[in-house]
Write a protein that holds these residues in place. Sequence first.
Motif: not given
Length: 319
Positions: A152-155, A165-168, A175-181
């Motif tokens: 559900d989430e990638i950090r 930030r750029t990678l997130a 992926t369509g998965i919420a991702c944050a740095s």
Amino acid sequence: MIFISAEQIAQTLGYADCIEVMRAAMARLSSGETKQMLRQILPLDQGRMFGIMGGTLGPGGPFGSKLVSVMPHRAEGGPPSHQGAVVIFDPVSGAPLCQLEAGMVTAIRTASASAMATDVLARKDARILAILGTGEQAWHHACALPVARPFDEIRIWGRSPDRARTLAEKISERTGIACASYGDVAGAVADADVICTVTGAAEPILTAGMVSPGAHVNVVGSSFDGPREIDDALVAAGRFFADSRASVLAQGAELRHAMASGAVTEAHLLGEIGDVVLGNVPGRKGPEEITIYKSLGHIVQDIAAGYHVYEMIRKEGGQ
């Protein structure tokens, strides 16, 4: 002999297929079917290295070798840190079948092996994935692990906040998965169910106190005896598995350091991930346990992935 480029490999070697190729290859390794040399590493100047690996998938199977240069201090936007060639030979005639660009094979099979280990060892309800690192392997792990398990989430954490930030953003789009740095390791891994360390760290960045009970950790970044990504206490806290027992005992920095310090003994290495796949060694025994998969990478993975690509290209060409 045909040459298979990085672009052809990327187009042919999908993560879903490669995860299953890794599952089969590592089971064959642990069953004793395969043979491989310990990785030979020739140190160069300025932290650069030249690696040599050789092995076979077993009786009647292809065999081959990998030659790779490792340039850890590459400029951003420059060539990949790992470059080289995988050469695979025909098991019957002994003739070389193909030469594959090694960097892309390594990138996809390493992440796919971690995804397979995650599928085998992580809790079934794992939903939060933390990736420490912002390089090529961070990207491929972010792409591969959600193929094996739903997240559900990638950090993302990295030493450069801008790169993180750029990678997130790139991962979210892919992926369509919420991702944050995240700005610090502790924040990135807090309550994370799966953690991947894919950094060039010389000293541990992840400690036992940061990791929640029940987490699974893929330790990937250090490929020789020297740099460590996790501390002795975390090694001791987890059910510890290797991709290759012989390789990790000889070159796995985290386990070797923990053994030298007296934190653990050799018996702490419970087996290879292939042993767990085969059902010969239990993996996770309970929801509160921490599990650890130490990845060094080995030639059996390269040959299995490379031969799969070769066969796919040959079929597409009608040969």
